[in-house]
Design a protein around this motif. Structure first.
Motif, PDB file in Angstrom:
ATOM      1  N   ILE A 158      -9.754   2.620   9.388  1.00 51.04           N
ATOM      2  CA  ILE A 158      -8.854   1.558   8.936  1.00 51.04           C
ATOM      3  C   ILE A 158      -9.328   0.980   7.607  1.00 51.04           C
ATOM      4  O   ILE A 158      -8.519   0.717   6.710  1.00 51.04           O
ATOM      5  CB  ILE A 158      -8.706   0.473  10.015  1.00 51.04           C
ATOM      6  N   SER A 159     -10.639   0.808   7.447  1.00 49.16           N
ATOM      7  CA  SER A 159     -11.169   0.288   6.187  1.00 49.16           C
ATOM      8  C   SER A 159     -10.903   1.250   5.034  1.00 49.16           C
ATOM      9  O   SER A 159     -10.528   0.830   3.932  1.00 49.16           O
ATOM     10  CB  SER A 159     -12.674   0.035   6.307  1.00 49.16           C
ATOM     11  N   VAL A 160     -11.084   2.548   5.274  1.00 51.41           N
ATOM     12  CA  VAL A 160     -10.844   3.542   4.227  1.00 51.41           C
ATOM     13  C   VAL A 160      -9.356   3.591   3.869  1.00 51.41           C
ATOM     14  O   VAL A 160      -8.989   3.615   2.692  1.00 51.41           O
ATOM     15  CB  VAL A 160     -11.360   4.934   4.658  1.00 51.41           C
ATOM     16  N   VAL A 161      -8.499   3.602   4.883  1.00 48.95           N
ATOM     17  CA  VAL A 161      -7.052   3.626   4.627  1.00 48.95           C
ATOM     18  C   VAL A 161      -6.631   2.358   3.884  1.00 48.95           C
ATOM     19  O   VAL A 161      -5.832   2.412   2.942  1.00 48.95           O
ATOM     20  CB  VAL A 161      -6.262   3.805   5.946  1.00 48.95           C
ATOM     21  N   ASP A 162      -7.171   1.205   4.278  1.00 49.24           N
ATOM     22  CA  ASP A 162      -6.878  -0.053   3.594  1.00 49.24           C
ATOM     23  C   ASP A 162      -7.304   0.031   2.130  1.00 49.24           C
ATOM     24  O   ASP A 162      -6.565  -0.371   1.231  1.00 49.24           O
ATOM     25  CB  ASP A 162      -7.577  -1.211   4.289  1.00 49.24           C
ATOM     26  N   TYR A 163      -8.491   0.576   1.893  1.00 49.71           N
ATOM     27  CA  TYR A 163      -8.983   0.722   0.522  1.00 49.71           C
ATOM     28  C   TYR A 163      -8.056   1.618  -0.297  1.00 49.71           C
ATOM     29  O   TYR A 163      -7.698   1.290  -1.427  1.00 49.71           O
ATOM     30  CB  TYR A 163     -10.403   1.295   0.537  1.00 49.71           C
ATOM     31  N   LEU A 164      -7.636   2.746   0.285  1.00 44.84           N
ATOM     32  CA  LEU A 164      -6.755   3.669  -0.428  1.00 44.84           C
ATOM     33  C   LEU A 164      -5.393   3.032  -0.719  1.00 44.84           C
ATOM     34  O   LEU A 164      -4.854   3.187  -1.821  1.00 44.84           O
ATOM     35  CB  LEU A 164      -6.583   4.961   0.369  1.00 44.84           C
ATOM     36  N   ILE A 165      -4.849   2.323   0.252  1.00 47.65           N
ATOM     37  CA  ILE A 165      -3.570   1.639   0.041  1.00 47.65           C
ATOM     38  C   ILE A 165      -3.707   0.589  -1.054  1.00 47.65           C
ATOM     39  O   ILE A 165      -2.847   0.466  -1.921  1.00 47.65           O
ATOM     40  CB  ILE A 165      -3.064   1.003   1.356  1.00 47.65           C
ATOM     41  N   GLN A 166      -4.804  -0.137  -1.011  1.00 42.95           N
ATOM     42  CA  GLN A 166      -5.023  -1.180  -2.008  1.00 42.95           C
ATOM     43  C   GLN A 166      -5.169  -0.580  -3.403  1.00 42.95           C
ATOM     44  O   GLN A 166      -4.636  -1.121  -4.371  1.00 42.95           O
ATOM     45  CB  GLN A 166      -6.256  -1.989  -1.643  1.00 42.95           C
ATOM     46  N   MET A 172      -3.897   2.305  -4.479  1.00 42.99           N
ATOM     47  CA  MET A 172      -2.664   2.943  -4.929  1.00 42.99           C
ATOM     48  C   MET A 172      -1.532   1.945  -5.174  1.00 42.99           C
ATOM     49  O   MET A 172      -0.766   2.104  -6.112  1.00 42.99           O
ATOM     50  CB  MET A 172      -2.210   3.990  -3.914  1.00 42.99           C
ATOM     51  N   THR A 173      -1.412   0.940  -4.317  1.00 41.97           N
ATOM     52  CA  THR A 173      -0.264   0.041  -4.407  1.00 41.97           C
ATOM     53  C   THR A 173      -0.616  -1.386  -4.818  1.00 41.97           C
ATOM     54  O   THR A 173       0.275  -2.141  -5.189  1.00 41.97           O
ATOM     55  CB  THR A 173       0.472  -0.037  -3.053  1.00 41.97           C
ATOM     56  N   GLY A 174      -1.860  -1.740  -4.682  1.00 42.64           N
ATOM     57  CA  GLY A 174      -2.259  -3.114  -4.970  1.00 42.64           C
ATOM     58  C   GLY A 174      -2.062  -4.049  -3.795  1.00 42.64           C
ATOM     59  O   GLY A 174      -2.406  -5.219  -3.859  1.00 42.64           O
ATOM     60  N   LEU A 175      -1.500  -3.539  -2.702  1.00 45.52           N
ATOM     61  CA  LEU A 175      -1.301  -4.358  -1.509  1.00 45.52           C
ATOM     62  C   LEU A 175      -2.497  -4.223  -0.582  1.00 45.52           C
ATOM     63  O   LEU A 175      -3.021  -3.141  -0.379  1.00 45.52           O
ATOM     64  CB  LEU A 175      -0.042  -3.915  -0.758  1.00 45.52           C
ATOM     65  N   HIS A 176      -2.896  -5.336  -0.014  1.00 40.58           N
ATOM     66  CA  HIS A 176      -3.998  -5.352   0.944  1.00 40.58           C
ATOM     67  C   HIS A 176      -3.403  -5.348   2.344  1.00 40.58           C
ATOM     68  O   HIS A 176      -2.539  -6.150   2.652  1.00 40.58           O
ATOM     69  CB  HIS A 176      -4.859  -6.590   0.717  1.00 40.58           C
ATOM     70  N   ALA A 177      -3.867  -4.424   3.186  1.00 39.97           N
ATOM     71  CA  ALA A 177      -3.284  -4.270   4.527  1.00 39.97           C
ATOM     72  C   ALA A 177      -3.841  -5.297   5.497  1.00 39.97           C
ATOM     73  O   ALA A 177      -4.387  -4.969   6.531  1.00 39.97           O
ATOM     74  CB  ALA A 177      -3.522  -2.859   5.041  1.00 39.97           C
ATOM     75  N   SER A 178      -3.732  -6.544   5.151  1.00 39.43           N
ATOM     76  CA  SER A 178      -4.148  -7.622   6.030  1.00 39.43           C
ATOM     77  C   SER A 178      -2.889  -8.287   6.566  1.00 39.43           C
ATOM     78  O   SER A 178      -1.974  -8.584   5.797  1.00 39.43           O
ATOM     79  CB  SER A 178      -4.987  -8.638   5.258  1.00 39.43           C
ATOM     80  N   PRO A 179      -2.829  -8.524   7.871  1.00 36.91           N
ATOM     81  CA  PRO A 179      -1.602  -9.079   8.442  1.00 36.91           C
ATOM     82  C   PRO A 179      -1.129 -10.366   7.782  1.00 36.91           C
ATOM     83  O   PRO A 179       0.058 -10.569   7.600  1.00 36.91           O
ATOM     84  CB  PRO A 179      -1.966  -9.309   9.897  1.00 36.91           C
TER      85      PRO A 179
END
Length: 130
Positions: free
Chosen positions: A62-70, A72-79
């Motif tokens: 989840i941390s790695v996927v969150d980092y990759l999303i952040q 690529m998109t600038g969005l942080h996957a925090s609820p």
């Protein structure tokens, strides 16, 4: 000349200290994420994960996927970090992680409720976990 060597030595020591703090911080984040993930799995119907290694591995994934999303998109996957979009991204990341962790099962509602539980727990525990 001696002063330059002392300055270079000090700079190298500072760089190593900063790098060590980075690894210590990363390990602490993964441990906190694992705790948050296990509490959310315990509290949320439709969201189960068995075994300490599975919890730790899921926290890393989840941390790695969150980092990759952040990145690529600038969005942080925090609820609650980015409003509704962060909440939806968090639920999707939770749902998708089950395909990489064999002992993790998440239904669609479990992912939504799990993202909500993680967001609430994230607000209680100081610091950034996910």
């Amino acid at each position: 000349m001696s002063e330059e060597r002392d300055n270079n030595r000090t700079e190298r020591t500072d760089n190593r200290t900063q790098h060590a703090d980075g690894w210590g911080s990363l390990i602490l984040r993964v441990i906190l994420s694992a705790i948050v993930l296990s509490v959310a799995a315990f509290l949320t119907p439709g969201f189960t994960i068995r075994g300490i290694w599975a919890v730790l591995l899921a926290a890393v994934v989840i941390s790695v996927v969150d980092y990759l999303i952040q990145r690529m998109t600038g969005l942080h996957a925090s609820p609650f970090g980015r409003g509704f979009s962060g909440f939806i991204i968090s639920a999707i990341v939770l749902y998708g992680t089950q395909f990489l962790i064999p002992t993790m099962r998440v239904t669609m509602w479990g992912a939504i409720l799990g993202a909500l539980a993680i967001g609430i727990i994230d607000m209680i525990i100081p610091g950034q976990t996910f």
